[in-house]
Design a protein around this motif. Structure first.
Motif, PDB file in Angstrom:
ATOM      1  N   PHE A 126       0.863  -1.174   0.000  1.00 62.70           N
ATOM      2  CA  PHE A 126       0.000   0.000   0.000  1.00 62.70           C
ATOM      3  C   PHE A 126       0.903   1.228   0.000  1.00 62.70           C
ATOM      4  O   PHE A 126       1.693   1.425   0.926  1.00 62.70           O
ATOM      5  CB  PHE A 126      -0.884   0.025   1.258  1.00 62.70           C
ATOM      6  N   PHE A 127       0.821   2.033  -1.046  1.00 67.77           N
ATOM      7  CA  PHE A 127       1.526   3.314  -1.096  1.00 67.77           C
ATOM      8  C   PHE A 127       0.539   4.381  -0.621  1.00 67.77           C
ATOM      9  O   PHE A 127      -0.515   4.558  -1.232  1.00 67.77           O
ATOM     10  CB  PHE A 127       1.990   3.627  -2.523  1.00 67.77           C
ATOM     11  N   THR A 128       0.858   5.083   0.451  1.00 67.89           N
ATOM     12  CA  THR A 128      -0.101   5.991   1.069  1.00 67.89           C
ATOM     13  C   THR A 128       0.561   7.279   1.550  1.00 67.89           C
ATOM     14  O   THR A 128       1.719   7.260   1.980  1.00 67.89           O
ATOM     15  CB  THR A 128      -0.813   5.314   2.247  1.00 67.89           C
ATOM     16  N   ARG A 129      -0.180   8.378   1.462  1.00 66.40           N
ATOM     17  CA  ARG A 129       0.294   9.654   1.999  1.00 66.40           C
ATOM     18  C   ARG A 129      -0.047   9.792   3.478  1.00 66.40           C
ATOM     19  O   ARG A 129       0.432  10.703   4.142  1.00 66.40           O
ATOM     20  CB  ARG A 129      -0.330  10.819   1.212  1.00 66.40           C
ATOM     21  N   GLU A 130      -0.904   8.903   3.966  1.00 66.85           N
ATOM     22  CA  GLU A 130      -1.348   8.970   5.368  1.00 66.85           C
ATOM     23  C   GLU A 130      -1.119   7.615   6.034  1.00 66.85           C
ATOM     24  O   GLU A 130      -2.053   6.852   6.261  1.00 66.85           O
ATOM     25  CB  GLU A 130      -2.822   9.352   5.429  1.00 66.85           C
ATOM     26  N   PRO A 131       0.161   7.294   6.322  1.00 67.88           N
ATOM     27  CA  PRO A 131       0.482   5.947   6.802  1.00 67.88           C
ATOM     28  C   PRO A 131      -0.234   5.552   8.088  1.00 67.88           C
ATOM     29  O   PRO A 131      -0.620   4.386   8.239  1.00 67.88           O
ATOM     30  CB  PRO A 131       2.004   5.977   6.991  1.00 67.88           C
ATOM     31  N   ALA A 132      -0.415   6.480   8.994  1.00 72.70           N
ATOM     32  CA  ALA A 132      -1.075   6.124  10.260  1.00 72.70           C
ATOM     33  C   ALA A 132      -2.500   5.647  10.010  1.00 72.70           C
ATOM     34  O   ALA A 132      -2.958   4.671  10.625  1.00 72.70           O
ATOM     35  CB  ALA A 132      -1.068   7.321  11.215  1.00 72.70           C
ATOM     36  N   LYS A 146       5.195   4.852   2.892  1.00 71.71           N
ATOM     37  CA  LYS A 146       4.739   6.241   2.893  1.00 71.71           C
ATOM     38  C   LYS A 146       5.196   6.918   1.609  1.00 71.71           C
ATOM     39  O   LYS A 146       6.367   6.854   1.231  1.00 71.71           O
ATOM     40  CB  LYS A 146       5.288   7.002   4.096  1.00 71.71           C
ATOM     41  N   MET A 147       4.247   7.540   0.903  1.00 75.34           N
ATOM     42  CA  MET A 147       4.577   8.263  -0.328  1.00 75.34           C
ATOM     43  C   MET A 147       5.299   9.559   0.028  1.00 75.34           C
ATOM     44  O   MET A 147       4.857  10.304   0.910  1.00 75.34           O
ATOM     45  CB  MET A 147       3.307   8.558  -1.128  1.00 75.34           C
ATOM     46  N   THR A 148       6.400   9.821  -0.650  1.00 74.80           N
ATOM     47  CA  THR A 148       7.186  11.029  -0.406  1.00 74.80           C
ATOM     48  C   THR A 148       6.797  12.119  -1.404  1.00 74.80           C
ATOM     49  O   THR A 148       5.937  11.930  -2.262  1.00 74.80           O
ATOM     50  CB  THR A 148       8.683  10.718  -0.561  1.00 74.80           C
ATOM     51  N   ASP A 149       7.469  13.250  -1.297  1.00 74.97           N
ATOM     52  CA  ASP A 149       7.210  14.351  -2.228  1.00 74.97           C
ATOM     53  C   ASP A 149       7.688  14.032  -3.641  1.00 74.97           C
ATOM     54  O   ASP A 149       7.431  14.795  -4.575  1.00 74.97           O
ATOM     55  CB  ASP A 149       7.895  15.637  -1.728  1.00 74.97           C
ATOM     56  N   PRO A 168       4.121  12.879  -7.686  1.00 71.95           N
ATOM     57  CA  PRO A 168       3.338  14.063  -8.043  1.00 71.95           C
ATOM     58  C   PRO A 168       2.074  14.133  -7.182  1.00 71.95           C
ATOM     59  O   PRO A 168       1.478  13.099  -6.856  1.00 71.95           O
ATOM     60  CB  PRO A 168       2.983  13.834  -9.513  1.00 71.95           C
ATOM     61  N   PRO A 169       1.669  15.345  -6.785  1.00 75.22           N
ATOM     62  CA  PRO A 169       0.519  15.478  -5.872  1.00 75.22           C
ATOM     63  C   PRO A 169      -0.775  14.890  -6.420  1.00 75.22           C
ATOM     64  O   PRO A 169      -1.655  14.509  -5.650  1.00 75.22           O
ATOM     65  CB  PRO A 169       0.398  16.993  -5.668  1.00 75.22           C
TER      66      PRO A 169
END
Length: 265
Positions: free
Chosen positions: A143-149, A188-191, A194-195
């Motif tokens: 799972f690639f996610t911007r909100e890991p928690a 966790k997806m990093t910067d 792309p947004p």
């Protein structure tokens, strides 16, 4: 392969507006052959590696809006309806209610609280992957996610996972075990992403040679997103196929470096 324990990745499929193009691409890159399209089930077409069912491709249903193609990973459940209830209770969204697919099993589509879409599969006659971890077959998923928690809390609430964290200052990476088996990862997806790229599930397919698979994929119109890179887990690369579906390839036999330390959460 037998019915898998609850929460184990057990199947993968993808919807393509150009199914013949997808068959040609994955046939060349992963060595897949394909069965007959099942008109009774929307021309669902199974892919085989060395005669074993490893995935499927399907055209969009007439009622579906054509979004970008993407691979969908299914997690095993003994009771899809109960799992759908847990998904709702823990902040997820059920996109498609549990639906029996003939005698094959029951499927459900869902979205985790960070936006990653995945499937749930309650096996009937179709138990899932007939091979894993060998060339042409499913190897791993994250799972690639911007909100890991949010994702971590959700996954451990819905499925019987035991979470462990990789001790690495460079990446925020977690793995999930069922009994003694590690079955899934979370990154966790990093910067660097792309947004506009939403959270998603990244599916890895095993190949005998990562660089060769990348060369074939890019020659056929695929796009290299990352790698190839050697790691303690194998040599891998992230790609998008010509219709926009993201996936990764990994040569599990070519490893480099020491295994990272992993601690219980």
């Amino acid at each position: 392969m037998a019915v898998q324990p609850e929460g184990t990745p057990c199947w993968a499929d993808a919807m393509f507006s150009d199914v013949e193009g997808a068959k040609s691409f994955y046939g060349d890159v992963l060595g897949w052959t394909f069965g007959e399209a099942s008109s009774e089930y929307g021309n669902y077409t199974q892919a085989y590696s060395d005669g074993k069912a490893v995935a499927a491709v399907v055209p969009p249903m007439p009622s579906q809006e054509e979004g970008p193609s993407q691979w969908c990973l299914y997690l095993a459940s003994p009771d899809a309806a109960a799992t759908a209830g847990k998904i709702r209770e823990n902040g997820g969204e059920v996109l498609m209610e549990p639906m029996a697919v003939g005698d094959f099993g029951t499927m459900c589509l869902a979205r985790d609280p960070s936006g990653a879409v995945f499937g749930v599969w309650q096996a009937g006659q179709h138990e899932g992957f007939e091979a894993t971890g060998e060339p042409g077959a499913y190897a791993w998923a994250e799972f690639f996610t911007r909100e890991p928690a949010k994702t971590d809390d959700f996954l451990t609430a819905v499925f019987p996972y035991r979470a462990k964290q990789m001790e690495d200052d460079g990446v925020d990476f977690r793995i999930f075990d069922i009994a003694e088996n590690t079955v899934l990862g979370r990154m966790k997806m990093t910067d660097d992403f792309p947004p506009e790229v939403p959270s998603y599930v990244n599916v890895y397919f095993a190949v005998p040679d990562c660089d060769d698979a990348v060369a074939k994929a890019t020659k056929l119109g695929g796009i290299l997103r990352f790698g190839p890179m050697s790691s303690p887990f194998g040599r891998f690369a992230a790609l998008s196929d010509p219709q926009g579906a993201s996936f990764s390839v990994i040569d599990l036999s070519t490893t480099e470096g020491e295994m990272p330390k992993i601690s219980e959460v």
